[in-house]
Enzyme design. Structure first.
Site: not given
Ligand code: NAP
Length: 494
Positions: A167, A266, A300, A475
């Site tokens: 994505n 993640e 997300c 991150e």
């Protein structure tokens, strides 16, 4: 075909042709050992763009050999030099942003302007970690009894496997590669099968920026398990960083147990967006549209459930439907396109299934609601659903498409209870004009990140990540590099 259409088609062909179509192993571009290839598809036409190597277990072992061989030399390379390589790569990405954006649009679908936004966002991770490379510090203390010294140093974890989703084909890569390079880790990157080209182009840029052979190895494949399993079983691998769905993440955490790997995860989200009674309606609609429609809803961080106070629900739903309903759906290369295709037929099928399910249990379609027919590709129009009942599957599952379900609430306790009623906890959004109320929401929501009157939270300077089944680790920000560093303590006799 008109002259300008012809020129656009030629340019598209050229940016695809220019990408090195190989596995990058030990600084060499090579085909898969068994010669297999697979086709990359343009989701706006459902036609193949090109073929790339389809790596298997033997290629994975070769990449592991290369990463292991390069590790000691790379860890010993001066931090400033590692930072300078990232800085040069940042500049090259910015310089080549137009071609990279077109390339990303061709393989992933989002409009070129959004692809360019991602390219620049992705480059910022390199700039950020170029600066962080020289700030890895340690500690020195006198032991409490005064008889010794406690010396703490931080060293690279070692070879890392980085698995990325489709994505955000480049940003999800630079968010891992940046800190790994800065910390002194070598790596094997496995991009998603749908979007290998952006990663191959990025690998070439890092080579041009001076990254030594073997530090970054790239395996494109349509058989992810065949590549990841031998790597996860190899005792030389020390770290797994994964971005993708919670289901695959759970499987990989299980596989990482044998080697007791450091893991960064993640994973999926199910973001609530809460519009309080005292929200600024314009700001809330604007924020909701961004939180929903960024990346065609395939993020997300996408607002997956909109909880709106009953006093504002009708006005909010109407305004949001107006805004989303007027967005232009089209191939991402078309200049006025604002909503591109979904990634593939499975992605389109999922969105269609979730909308049908919601309507079947009583939701009302305000705009959209059916896949676009009569054209190739995987297009679904922006959709707003009102009165979505609690048992609609889309309130539990990630929609990953341009669909906004609106649910009403009556007080803050109810909104917080509904928002927290999920196994996910990546990001939440709250719109209120009261700071006091905003603070209460920030403290009570089970979430890794919160957008307070903001529909976008992502920035390389902030720690990105989730709680609950949305992930482990962060991150970006000052802590992003920690995921790639081990702590060593030395007891010193004095
Ligand atoms: P996915 O199906 O989980 O795939 C992610 C990556 O894992 C791809 O490279 C995929 O390779 C690979 N993979 C799949 N099965 C594997 C296996 N058995 N062993 C090793 N690797 C395997 O997710 P996706 O559909 O690409 O991405 C969407 C998901 O990512 C959503 O759930 C979204 O929320 C999440 N996401 C999370 C974040 C975050 O920061 N939290 C950011 C972006 C996306 P193939 O392509 O070959 O299948």
């Amino acid at each position: 075909m008109s002259d300008s259409t012809d020129m656009s088609a030629k340019r598209e062909q050229l940016v695809v042709e220019r990408v090195p179509k190989g596995l990058l192993i030990g600084g060499r571009w090579r085909p898969a050992k068994d010669g297999r290839e697979y086709e990359v598809e343009d989701p706006s036409t459902a036609q193949p763009l090109c073929a790339v190597p389809d790596a298997g277990a033997e290629d994975a072992r070769a990449a592991m050999d290369a990463a292991a061989a390069a590790q000691a030399g790379w860890a010993a390379t001066a931090p400033r030099e590692r930072g300078e390589i990232l800085r040069r790569a940042y500049e090259l990405i910015v310089e080549r942003q137009n071609d990279l954006a077109l390339l990303m649009t061709l393989e992933m679908g989002k409009p070129v302007a959004e692809s360019r936004g991602e390219i620049l966002y992705a480059a910022e991770f390199f700039r950020w970690f170029a600066e962080e490379a020289v700030r890895v510090d340690g500690g020195w203390a006198t032991a409490p009894d005064g008889n010794g010294r406690i010396w703490v140093m931080r060293q690279p974890v070692g070879p890392a496997l980085l698995i990325t989703p489709w994505n955000f084909p480049m940003a999800m890569g630079t968010r891992k590669i940046g800190p790994a390079v800065a910390a002194g880790c070598t790596m094997i990157v496995k991009p998603a099968h749908q979007t290998p080209l952006s990663m191959l182009a990025l690998a070439e840029i890092l080579g041009n920026a001076g990254l030594p052979d073997g530090v970054l190895n790239v395996l494109t494949t349509s058989r992810p398990g065949e590549v990841s399993t031998p790597l996860l079983e190899d005792p030389r691998l020390r770290k797994l960083s994964f971005t993708g769905s919670t289901g695959v993440g759970q499987k990989l955490i299980g596989q990482s147990a044998a080697g007791v790997l450091r893991t960064s995860m993640e994973l999926g989200g199910n973001a609530p967006l809460i519009v309080c009674a005292d929200a600024d309606l314009e700001k809330a609609v604007e924020g909701a549209a961004i939180a929903k429609m960024r990346n065609i809803g395939e993020a997300c961080t996408a607002a997956n459930r909109m909880y709106v106070h009953q006093d504002l629900a009708e006005a909010f739903t109407g305004r949001l439907a107006e805004k989303l309903g007027s967005m232009v759906v089209g191939r991402g290369t078309e200049p006025d396109a604002q909503v591109g295709p979904l990634i593939d037929s499975a992605g389109l099928g999922k969105v269609d299934r979730l909308v049908r399910d919601a309507v079947g249990v009583g939701a009302r379609v305000v705009t959209g609601g059916e896949p676009l027919s009569g054209r190739p590709g995987y297009f679904y129009p922006p959709t707003v659903l009102a009165d979505v009942p609690a048992d609609a599957a889309m309130l539990r599952e990630e929609i990953f498409g341009p669909v906004a379900p609106v649910v009403t609430f009556t007080d803050d306790d109810e909104a917080i209870r509904l928002a927290n009623d999920t196994v996910f906890g990546l990001v939440s959004y709250v719109f209120t004009e009261s700071l006091r109320r905003g603070i209460r929401y920030a403290e009570r929501l089970e979430t890794g990140m919160l957008g307070l009157n903001k529909g976008v939270v992502s920035t390389p300077a902030a720690p990105f990540g989730g709680v609950k089944q949305s992930g482990i680790g962060r991150e970006g920000g000052f802590v992003g590099i920690d995921e790639y560093l081990e702590i060593k303590y030395v007891a010193v006799d004095v």
